[in-house]
Write a protein that holds these residues in place. Structure first.
Motif, PDB file in Angstrom:
ATOM      1  N   PHE A  15       0.816  -1.218   0.000  1.00  0.00           N
ATOM      2  CA  PHE A  15       0.000   0.000   0.000  1.00  0.00           C
ATOM      3  C   PHE A  15       0.847   1.264   0.000  1.00  0.00           C
ATOM      4  O   PHE A  15       0.344   2.347   0.240  1.00  0.00           O
ATOM      5  CB  PHE A  15      -0.925   0.000   1.216  1.00  0.00           C
ATOM      6  N   HIS A  16       2.131   1.140  -0.274  1.00  0.00           N
ATOM      7  CA  HIS A  16       3.054   2.279  -0.231  1.00  0.00           C
ATOM      8  C   HIS A  16       2.650   3.388  -1.208  1.00  0.00           C
ATOM      9  O   HIS A  16       2.547   4.552  -0.832  1.00  0.00           O
ATOM     10  CB  HIS A  16       4.467   1.790  -0.532  1.00  0.00           C
ATOM     11  N   GLY A  17       2.412   3.038  -2.458  1.00  0.00           N
ATOM     12  CA  GLY A  17       2.072   4.045  -3.476  1.00  0.00           C
ATOM     13  C   GLY A  17       0.765   4.748  -3.204  1.00  0.00           C
ATOM     14  O   GLY A  17       0.668   5.982  -3.305  1.00  0.00           O
ATOM     15  N   GLU A  18      -0.258   3.991  -2.821  1.00  0.00           N
ATOM     16  CA  GLU A  18      -1.568   4.590  -2.549  1.00  0.00           C
ATOM     17  C   GLU A  18      -1.511   5.493  -1.317  1.00  0.00           C
ATOM     18  O   GLU A  18      -2.095   6.580  -1.308  1.00  0.00           O
ATOM     19  CB  GLU A  18      -2.613   3.491  -2.337  1.00  0.00           C
ATOM     20  N   SER A  19      -0.797   5.073  -0.288  1.00  0.00           N
ATOM     21  CA  SER A  19      -0.691   5.894   0.920  1.00  0.00           C
ATOM     22  C   SER A  19       0.052   7.192   0.643  1.00  0.00           C
ATOM     23  O   SER A  19      -0.315   8.248   1.159  1.00  0.00           O
ATOM     24  CB  SER A  19       0.007   5.119   2.032  1.00  0.00           C
ATOM     25  N   ARG A  20       1.091   7.129  -0.171  1.00  0.00           N
ATOM     26  CA  ARG A  20       1.821   8.362  -0.512  1.00  0.00           C
ATOM     27  C   ARG A  20       0.952   9.303  -1.332  1.00  0.00           C
ATOM     28  O   ARG A  20       0.987  10.518  -1.154  1.00  0.00           O
ATOM     29  CB  ARG A  20       3.099   8.030  -1.263  1.00  0.00           C
ATOM     30  N   ARG A  21       0.143   8.764  -2.226  1.00  0.00           N
ATOM     31  CA  ARG A  21      -0.753   9.592  -3.038  1.00  0.00           C
ATOM     32  C   ARG A  21      -1.805  10.262  -2.143  1.00  0.00           C
ATOM     33  O   ARG A  21      -2.075  11.452  -2.250  1.00  0.00           O
ATOM     34  CB  ARG A  21      -1.404   8.723  -4.106  1.00  0.00           C
ATOM     35  N   ARG A  22      -2.381   9.494  -1.211  1.00  0.00           N
ATOM     36  CA  ARG A  22      -3.383  10.053  -0.300  1.00  0.00           C
ATOM     37  C   ARG A  22      -2.752  11.071   0.648  1.00  0.00           C
ATOM     38  O   ARG A  22      -3.382  12.063   1.002  1.00  0.00           O
ATOM     39  CB  ARG A  22      -4.053   8.938   0.506  1.00  0.00           C
ATOM     40  N   TRP A  23      -1.495  10.829   1.052  1.00  0.00           N
ATOM     41  CA  TRP A  23      -0.778  11.771   1.910  1.00  0.00           C
ATOM     42  C   TRP A  23      -0.684  13.132   1.229  1.00  0.00           C
ATOM     43  O   TRP A  23      -0.956  14.159   1.833  1.00  0.00           O
ATOM     44  CB  TRP A  23       0.613  11.221   2.231  1.00  0.00           C
ATOM     45  N   LEU A  24      -0.316  13.132  -0.038  1.00  0.00           N
ATOM     46  CA  LEU A  24      -0.190  14.388  -0.768  1.00  0.00           C
ATOM     47  C   LEU A  24      -1.549  15.075  -0.925  1.00  0.00           C
ATOM     48  O   LEU A  24      -1.653  16.292  -0.763  1.00  0.00           O
ATOM     49  CB  LEU A  24       0.437  14.134  -2.138  1.00  0.00           C
ATOM     50  N   GLN A  25      -2.603  14.308  -1.184  1.00  0.00           N
ATOM     51  CA  GLN A  25      -3.932  14.889  -1.317  1.00  0.00           C
ATOM     52  C   GLN A  25      -4.388  15.532  -0.009  1.00  0.00           C
ATOM     53  O   GLN A  25      -4.917  16.648   0.008  1.00  0.00           O
ATOM     54  CB  GLN A  25      -4.937  13.824  -1.764  1.00  0.00           C
ATOM     55  N   PHE A  26      -4.192  14.826   1.099  1.00  0.00           N
ATOM     56  CA  PHE A  26      -4.568  15.381   2.405  1.00  0.00           C
ATOM     57  C   PHE A  26      -3.737  16.605   2.738  1.00  0.00           C
ATOM     58  O   PHE A  26      -4.241  17.569   3.320  1.00  0.00           O
ATOM     59  CB  PHE A  26      -4.394  14.338   3.507  1.00  0.00           C
ATOM     60  N   LEU A  27      -2.465  16.599   2.396  1.00  0.00           N
ATOM     61  CA  LEU A  27      -1.590  17.734   2.681  1.00  0.00           C
ATOM     62  C   LEU A  27      -2.033  18.979   1.912  1.00  0.00           C
ATOM     63  O   LEU A  27      -2.086  20.078   2.479  1.00  0.00           O
ATOM     64  CB  LEU A  27      -0.150  17.371   2.323  1.00  0.00           C
ATOM     65  N   VAL A  28      -2.400  18.809   0.655  1.00  0.00           N
ATOM     66  CA  VAL A  28      -2.880  19.934  -0.151  1.00  0.00           C
ATOM     67  C   VAL A  28      -4.195  20.470   0.413  1.00  0.00           C
ATOM     68  O   VAL A  28      -4.390  21.684   0.529  1.00  0.00           O
ATOM     69  CB  VAL A  28      -3.020  19.520  -1.630  1.00  0.00           C
ATOM     70  N   LEU A  29      -5.101  19.568   0.790  1.00  0.00           N
ATOM     71  CA  LEU A  29      -6.375  19.998   1.359  1.00  0.00           C
ATOM     72  C   LEU A  29      -6.169  20.740   2.678  1.00  0.00           C
ATOM     73  O   LEU A  29      -6.814  21.768   2.931  1.00  0.00           O
ATOM     74  CB  LEU A  29      -7.312  18.802   1.557  1.00  0.00           C
ATOM     75  N   ALA A  30      -5.276  20.239   3.526  1.00  0.00           N
ATOM     76  CA  ALA A  30      -4.999  20.922   4.798  1.00  0.00           C
ATOM     77  C   ALA A  30      -4.424  22.312   4.549  1.00  0.00           C
ATOM     78  O   ALA A  30      -4.808  23.283   5.223  1.00  0.00           O
ATOM     79  CB  ALA A  30      -4.037  20.088   5.638  1.00  0.00           C
ATOM     80  N   ALA A  31      -3.509  22.434   3.608  1.00  0.00           N
ATOM     81  CA  ALA A  31      -2.937  23.743   3.294  1.00  0.00           C
ATOM     82  C   ALA A  31      -4.001  24.697   2.770  1.00  0.00           C
ATOM     83  O   ALA A  31      -4.018  25.884   3.120  1.00  0.00           O
ATOM     84  CB  ALA A  31      -1.813  23.589   2.274  1.00  0.00           C
ATOM     85  N   LEU A  32      -4.899  24.198   1.942  1.00  0.00           N
ATOM     86  CA  LEU A  32      -5.987  25.024   1.417  1.00  0.00           C
ATOM     87  C   LEU A  32      -6.905  25.500   2.543  1.00  0.00           C
ATOM     88  O   LEU A  32      -7.260  26.688   2.600  1.00  0.00           O
ATOM     89  CB  LEU A  32      -6.781  24.242   0.371  1.00  0.00           C
ATOM     90  N   LEU A  33      -7.286  24.598   3.444  1.00  0.00           N
ATOM     91  CA  LEU A  33      -8.162  24.984   4.548  1.00  0.00           C
ATOM     92  C   LEU A  33      -7.493  25.999   5.467  1.00  0.00           C
ATOM     93  O   LEU A  33      -8.127  26.968   5.909  1.00  0.00           O
ATOM     94  CB  LEU A  33      -8.587  23.746   5.343  1.00  0.00           C
ATOM     95  N   GLU A  34      -6.227  25.789   5.782  1.00  0.00           N
ATOM     96  CA  GLU A  34      -5.522  26.724   6.650  1.00  0.00           C
ATOM     97  C   GLU A  34      -5.362  28.091   5.977  1.00  0.00           C
ATOM     98  O   GLU A  34      -5.489  29.125   6.620  1.00  0.00           O
ATOM     99  CB  GLU A  34      -4.161  26.162   7.062  1.00  0.00           C
ATOM    100  N   SER A  35      -5.083  28.098   4.683  1.00  0.00           N
ATOM    101  CA  SER A  35      -4.961  29.368   3.955  1.00  0.00           C
ATOM    102  C   SER A  35      -6.279  30.113   3.934  1.00  0.00           C
ATOM    103  O   SER A  35      -6.326  31.335   4.145  1.00  0.00           O
ATOM    104  CB  SER A  35      -4.504  29.111   2.521  1.00  0.00           C
ATOM    105  N   LEU A  36      -7.358  29.399   3.697  1.00  0.00           N
ATOM    106  CA  LEU A  36      -8.680  30.020   3.699  1.00  0.00           C
ATOM    107  C   LEU A  36      -9.025  30.557   5.081  1.00  0.00           C
ATOM    108  O   LEU A  36      -9.606  31.637   5.210  1.00  0.00           O
ATOM    109  CB  LEU A  36      -9.729  29.013   3.232  1.00  0.00           C
ATOM    110  N   ALA A  37      -8.651  29.830   6.125  1.00  0.00           N
ATOM    111  CA  ALA A  37      -8.896  30.305   7.495  1.00  0.00           C
ATOM    112  C   ALA A  37      -8.135  31.591   7.771  1.00  0.00           C
ATOM    113  O   ALA A  37      -8.664  32.515   8.396  1.00  0.00           O
ATOM    114  CB  ALA A  37      -8.500  29.220   8.499  1.00  0.00           C
ATOM    115  N   ILE A  38      -6.897  31.683   7.293  1.00  0.00           N
ATOM    116  CA  ILE A  38      -6.109  32.905   7.499  1.00  0.00           C
ATOM    117  C   ILE A  38      -6.736  34.081   6.760  1.00  0.00           C
ATOM    118  O   ILE A  38      -6.830  35.187   7.296  1.00  0.00           O
ATOM    119  CB  ILE A  38      -4.651  32.675   7.069  1.00  0.00           C
ATOM    120  N   VAL A  39      -7.194  33.845   5.529  1.00  0.00           N
ATOM    121  CA  VAL A  39      -7.840  34.908   4.760  1.00  0.00           C
ATOM    122  C   VAL A  39      -9.097  35.394   5.466  1.00  0.00           C
ATOM    123  O   VAL A  39      -9.325  36.602   5.602  1.00  0.00           O
ATOM    124  CB  VAL A  39      -8.162  34.425   3.327  1.00  0.00           C
ATOM    125  N   LEU A  40      -9.912  34.471   5.956  1.00  0.00           N
ATOM    126  CA  LEU A  40     -11.136  34.874   6.658  1.00  0.00           C
ATOM    127  C   LEU A  40     -10.824  35.582   7.969  1.00  0.00           C
ATOM    128  O   LEU A  40     -11.553  36.487   8.376  1.00  0.00           O
ATOM    129  CB  LEU A  40     -12.029  33.661   6.900  1.00  0.00           C
TER     130      LEU A  40
END
Length: 90
Positions: A15-40
Motif C-alpha cells: 500500500f506504499h504508493g496509494e498511501s503516498r498519493r493520499r498523503w499528498l492529497q490530504f496535505l494539499v487539502l490541509a494547506a488550502l483549509l488553513e490558507s482560507l482560514a487565514i484569509v477569513l
C-alpha cells in the motif's frame, strides 16, 4: 535497505504508493483549509476561521497518518514488518 532482524533486503508494503498519493492529497487539502482560514481571519469574519483552522488540523493529522502508513516495510525472508519507529510483525 536491510532488515533489522535478519539483514536481508526489505521492501515497502503493498500500500506504499496509494498511501503516498493520499498523503499528498490530504496535505494539499490541509494547506488550502488553513490558507482560507487565514484569509477569513484577516477579513475579520467571526466564527468561520476557527472552524476551518480546526478542520485543517484534522486533515493534517490524517495526512501524517497516511505518511506513516506509507513507511511500512516488509522482509520477505523472515516476515518482519515495521516502520521507522517500531515493529509490528510476529
Amino acid at each position: 535497505m536491510r532488515c533489522r532482524q535478519c539483514g536481508s533486503h526489505i521492501e515497502f508494503g503493498p500500500f506504499h504508493g496509494e498511501s503516498r498519493r493520499r498523503w499528498l492529497q490530504f496535505l494539499v487539502l490541509a494547506a488550502l483549509l488553513e490558507s482560507l482560514a487565514i484569509v477569513l481571519l484577516v477579513l475579520a469574519i467571526e466564527i468561520w476561521p476557527w472552524w476551518l483552522a480546526t478542520a485543517g488540523l484534522f486533515v493534517l493529522s490524517q495526512a501524517l497518518l497516511k505518511w506513516h502508513d506509507s513507511r511500512w516495510v516488509i522482509c520477505r525472508h523472515c516476515g518482519e514488518s515495521y516502520t521507522h519507529w517500531g515493529r509490528a510483525g510476529p
